[in-house]
Motif scaffolding. Structure first.
Motif, PDB file in Angstrom:
ATOM      1  N   PHE A  56      -2.530   8.660  -9.788  1.00 34.07           N
ATOM      2  CA  PHE A  56      -3.171   9.876  -9.863  1.00 34.07           C
ATOM      3  C   PHE A  56      -4.711   9.657  -9.277  1.00 34.07           C
ATOM      4  N   VAL A  57      -5.236  10.526  -8.731  1.00 31.33           N
ATOM      5  CA  VAL A  57      -6.455  10.401  -8.065  1.00 31.33           C
ATOM      6  C   VAL A  57      -7.657  11.248  -8.350  1.00 31.33           C
ATOM      7  N   TYR A  58      -8.705  10.811  -8.886  1.00 33.03           N
ATOM      8  CA  TYR A  58     -10.005  11.716  -9.399  1.00 33.03           C
ATOM      9  C   TYR A  58     -11.318  11.555  -8.382  1.00 33.03           C
ATOM     10  N   ASN A  59     -11.585  12.721  -7.747  1.00 32.85           N
ATOM     11  CA  ASN A  59     -12.521  12.436  -6.609  1.00 32.85           C
ATOM     12  C   ASN A  59     -13.412  13.739  -6.997  1.00 32.85           C
ATOM     13  N   ARG A  60     -14.538  13.545  -7.360  1.00 35.06           N
ATOM     14  CA  ARG A  60     -15.745  14.391  -7.606  1.00 35.06           C
ATOM     15  C   ARG A  60     -17.197  13.872  -7.614  1.00 35.06           C
ATOM     16  N   ASP A  61     -17.951  14.418  -6.704  1.00 34.65           N
ATOM     17  CA  ASP A  61     -19.212  14.126  -6.407  1.00 34.65           C
ATOM     18  C   ASP A  61     -19.432  12.536  -6.255  1.00 34.65           C
ATOM     19  N   SER A  62     -18.630  11.993  -5.233  1.00 40.13           N
ATOM     20  CA  SER A  62     -18.529  10.653  -4.927  1.00 40.13           C
ATOM     21  C   SER A  62     -18.184   9.909  -6.080  1.00 40.13           C
ATOM     22  N   ARG A  63     -17.632  10.314  -7.310  1.00 40.70           N
ATOM     23  CA  ARG A  63     -17.121   9.695  -8.211  1.00 40.70           C
ATOM     24  C   ARG A  63     -15.825   9.477  -8.341  1.00 40.70           C
ATOM     25  N   MET A  64     -15.070   8.173  -8.083  1.00 46.47           N
ATOM     26  CA  MET A  64     -13.851   8.150  -7.907  1.00 46.47           C
ATOM     27  C   MET A  64     -13.012   7.339  -9.166  1.00 46.47           C
ATOM     28  N   MET A  65     -11.963   7.644  -9.384  1.00 43.33           N
ATOM     29  CA  MET A  65     -10.980   7.147 -10.478  1.00 43.33           C
ATOM     30  C   MET A  65      -9.683   7.129  -9.924  1.00 43.33           C
ATOM     31  N   TYR A  66      -9.170   5.939 -10.138  1.00 46.44           N
ATOM     32  CA  TYR A  66      -7.777   5.768  -9.804  1.00 46.44           C
ATOM     33  C   TYR A  66      -6.849   5.421 -11.145  1.00 46.44           C
ATOM     34  N   LEU A  67      -5.829   6.229 -11.263  1.00 44.42           N
ATOM     35  CA  LEU A  67      -4.977   5.884 -12.706  1.00 44.42           C
ATOM     36  C   LEU A  67      -3.572   5.884 -12.213  1.00 44.42           C
ATOM     37  N   LEU A  68      -2.889   4.793 -12.518  1.00 41.39           N
ATOM     38  CA  LEU A  68      -1.661   4.436 -12.245  1.00 41.39           C
ATOM     39  C   LEU A  68      -0.789   4.241 -13.637  1.00 41.39           C
ATOM     40  N   VAL A  69       0.358   4.904 -13.864  1.00 41.86           N
ATOM     41  CA  VAL A  69       1.213   4.875 -15.025  1.00 41.86           C
ATOM     42  C   VAL A  69       2.360   4.285 -14.646  1.00 41.86           C
ATOM     43  N   TYR A  70       2.673   3.287 -15.722  1.00 37.57           N
ATOM     44  CA  TYR A  70       3.920   2.452 -15.836  1.00 37.57           C
ATOM     45  C   TYR A  70       4.710   3.379 -16.829  1.00 37.57           C
ATOM     46  N   VAL A  71       5.718   4.210 -16.298  1.00 39.78           N
ATOM     47  CA  VAL A  71       6.179   5.146 -17.349  1.00 39.78           C
ATOM     48  C   VAL A  71       7.032   4.319 -18.547  1.00 39.78           C
ATOM     49  N   TYR A  72       7.871   3.554 -18.118  1.00 40.92           N
ATOM     50  CA  TYR A  72       8.880   3.111 -19.247  1.00 40.92           C
ATOM     51  C   TYR A  72       8.424   2.524 -20.165  1.00 40.92           C
ATOM     52  N   VAL A  73       6.949   1.804 -20.060  1.00 37.85           N
ATOM     53  CA  VAL A  73       6.471   1.407 -21.322  1.00 37.85           C
ATOM     54  C   VAL A  73       5.226   1.747 -21.661  1.00 37.85           C
ATOM     55  N   ASP A  74       4.823   3.177 -21.256  1.00 39.45           N
ATOM     56  CA  ASP A  74       3.800   3.807 -21.398  1.00 39.45           C
ATOM     57  C   ASP A  74       2.387   2.926 -21.076  1.00 39.45           C
ATOM     58  N   ASP A  75       2.340   1.949 -20.256  1.00 40.24           N
ATOM     59  CA  ASP A  75       1.054   1.263 -19.901  1.00 40.24           C
ATOM     60  C   ASP A  75       0.320   2.197 -18.751  1.00 40.24           C
ATOM     61  N   ILE A  76      -0.923   2.196 -18.673  1.00 44.93           N
ATOM     62  CA  ILE A  76      -1.760   2.745 -17.885  1.00 44.93           C
ATOM     63  C   ILE A  76      -2.925   1.859 -17.385  1.00 44.93           C
ATOM     64  N   ILE A  77      -3.170   1.703 -16.067  1.00 42.41           N
ATOM     65  CA  ILE A  77      -4.086   1.135 -15.519  1.00 42.41           C
ATOM     66  C   ILE A  77      -5.215   2.075 -15.208  1.00 42.41           C
ATOM     67  N   LEU A  78      -6.460   1.987 -15.384  1.00 38.99           N
ATOM     68  CA  LEU A  78      -7.523   2.918 -14.814  1.00 38.99           C
ATOM     69  C   LEU A  78      -8.587   2.150 -14.428  1.00 38.99           C
ATOM     70  N   THR A  79      -9.209   2.476 -13.184  1.00 34.16           N
ATOM     71  CA  THR A  79     -10.297   2.032 -12.429  1.00 34.16           C
ATOM     72  C   THR A  79     -11.169   2.966 -11.707  1.00 34.16           C
ATOM     73  N   GLY A  80     -12.249   2.635 -11.342  1.00 32.77           N
ATOM     74  CA  GLY A  80     -13.209   3.626 -10.677  1.00 32.77           C
ATOM     75  C   GLY A  80     -14.498   2.770 -10.058  1.00 32.77           C
ATOM     76  N   ASN A  81     -15.217   3.845  -9.779  1.00 26.63           N
ATOM     77  CA  ASN A  81     -16.523   3.099  -8.931  1.00 26.63           C
ATOM     78  C   ASN A  81     -17.600   3.416  -9.861  1.00 26.63           C
ATOM     79  N   HIS A  82     -17.293   4.235 -11.200  1.00 29.08           N
ATOM     80  CA  HIS A  82     -18.482   4.622 -11.972  1.00 29.08           C
ATOM     81  C   HIS A  82     -18.317   4.452 -13.513  1.00 29.08           C
ATOM     82  N   ARG A  83     -18.998   3.383 -13.946  1.00 30.88           N
ATOM     83  CA  ARG A  83     -18.640   3.005 -15.468  1.00 30.88           C
ATOM     84  C   ARG A  83     -18.531   4.126 -16.494  1.00 30.88           C
ATOM     85  N   SER A  84     -19.575   5.064 -16.545  1.00 30.79           N
ATOM     86  CA  SER A  84     -19.787   6.051 -17.416  1.00 30.79           C
ATOM     87  C   SER A  84     -18.779   6.937 -17.452  1.00 30.79           C
TER      88      SER A  84
END
Length: 409
Positions: A56-84
């Motif tokens: 899943f990709v979030y892109n608003r006002d040059s703020r990016m976030m990428y979220l990847l879901v590993y469904v079978y164990v409910d783990d998620i990795i989240l990263t982006g270019n704006h900490r707040s």
């Protein structure tokens, strides 16, 4: 179906519980969880990737976030270019679901992530150690390569007595290729005899384990690239299989000099010439590159230059660049010719590379140690930039990695 012990209704002993929603342990549980999570993400400004439904990709006002879901164990990795922005979304996610932020990505299902001064290092040392322990090969003598140069895989009558053990070790080695592309060809070869392994095949498996014994801490190095060019190497070994006479092909794809995709497989049909086998291999490489470009486009990180495929067969390159009928290509399935259309449309380039620089050669045949080491270094597979002594028994927080995301941020 029967009522669980301690909760049996004496008035209705033959009744069972009616399931109102999916619970853990059932086949529909991951699907229900992913559907619930995806609806929440879409409502909060994310868009689902068409190239990878779990991204899943979030892109608003040059703020990016990428979220990847590993469904079978409910783990998620989240990263982006704006900490707040990341922190605020984690708060929103925590208010909706019972989650726990495990912090920086370190370890997940055997995949270890270590941060270096200019990039990351991926390896599966602890997982490889567990394989050696299971196979009782911890004291084995190391081997310089996964396979000897004169090895030949054929079926014989001397079956291996414990086929389940053979399948268990080979299956574990298949998962190890996530960070060890140098063993991809060897694992591909021994995997073709899972239905009826012989003692000779198990000896080759032990050879792979001996190679792992000497390269236990090896993994993939990734550095922040200065350019984001997409480059693919394609190669095929004509009629490699002695029983079916089918060719073995392989490819390696680099983004900014970092290896992001590779494969070693047997072609589904017999090729009548080396030109045909190379052409089919290039078509499969092109299909993978097209998928990667779609993914990079959704990540808003598509390189400006067109991708390039390097091949060491001049005849195959000629077929990709010239839309003419040829007796060597009459019988080739029409869907393979989409490669020619990509080249003519200017979306893909094909170029010649000398055999000594054809890194995909490591995925098509067993090589002598000197040449094998050269190609292994070109894949950026090597020891860690630090000592792993004493670290294999440590426990790390659980996460999952999505390699492409690192190069973009």
């Amino acid at each position: 179906m029967e009522q669980p012990k301690g909760f049996i209704n004496t008035q209705f002993p033959a009744h069972v519980c009616k399931l109102n929603k999916a619970i853990y342990g059932l086949k529909q549980a991951p699907r229900a969880w992913f559907h619930r999570l995806s609806l929440f993400l879409l409502e909060n400004g994310f868009s689902c990737s068409r190239a990878d439904p779990s991204l899943f990709v979030y892109n608003r006002d040059s703020r990016m976030m990428y979220l990847l879901v590993y469904v079978y164990v409910d783990d998620i990795i989240l990263t982006g270019n704006h900490r707040s922005t990341i922190d605020s979304f984690i708060t929103v996610l925590h208010n909706e679901f019972a989650i726990k932020d495990l912090g920086k990505l370190n370890y997940f299902l055997g995949l270890e992530v270590t941060y270096t001064q200019n990039g990351i290092f991926l390896n599966q040392s602890k997982y490889a150690l567990d394989i050696l322990t299971r196979a009782k090969m911890l004291d084995a003598k190391p081997a310089p390569t996964p396979l000897s140069t004169n090895v030949s895989f054929v079926s014989t009558v001397t079956l291996f007595p414990d086929a389940t053990f053979y399948r268990s070790i080979v299956g574990a080695l298949q998962y190890l290729t996530i960070t060890r592309p140098d063993i991809s060809y060897a694992v591909n070869q021994v995997s073709q005899y899972l239905h009826a392994p012989t003692t000779t095949h198990f000896q080759e498996v032990k050879r792979i384990l001996r190679y792992l014994k000497g390269t236990l801490a090896f993994g993939l190095h990734y550095t922040r690239p200065t350019t984001t060019s997409l480059l693919g190497y394609s190669d095929a070994d004509w009629a490699r299989c002695l029983e079916t006479r089918r060719s073995t092909y392989g490819y390696s794809i680099f983004l900014g000099g970092n290896l992001i995709s590779w494969s070693a497989k047997k072609q589904p049909t017999v090729a009548r010439s080396s030109c045909e086998s190379e052409y089919r291999a290039m078509a499969n490489t092109a299909a993978e590159i097209v998928w990667i470009t779609h993914l990079l486009q959704e990540l808003h990180a598509l390189p400006p230059n067109r991708p390039t495929i390097l091949c060491d067969n001049q005849s195959a390159i000629f077929l990709t660049q010239n839309a003419v009928a040829h007796k060597r290509a009459k019988h080739i399935d029409l869907d393979y010719h989409f490669l020619r259309e990509l080249v003519n449309a200017g979306k893909l380039a094909t170029k010649f590379v000398p055999t000594k620089l054809q890194v995909a050669d490591i995925f098509t045949k067993s090589l002598p140690s000197s040449q094998f080491n050269v190609f292994r270094n070109m894949l950026r597979v090597g020891p860690p930039p630090f000592s792993l002594q004493g670290m294999l028994d440590n426990s790390y927080s659980l996460h999952i990695i999505y390699v492409l995301i690192f190069f973009i941020l």
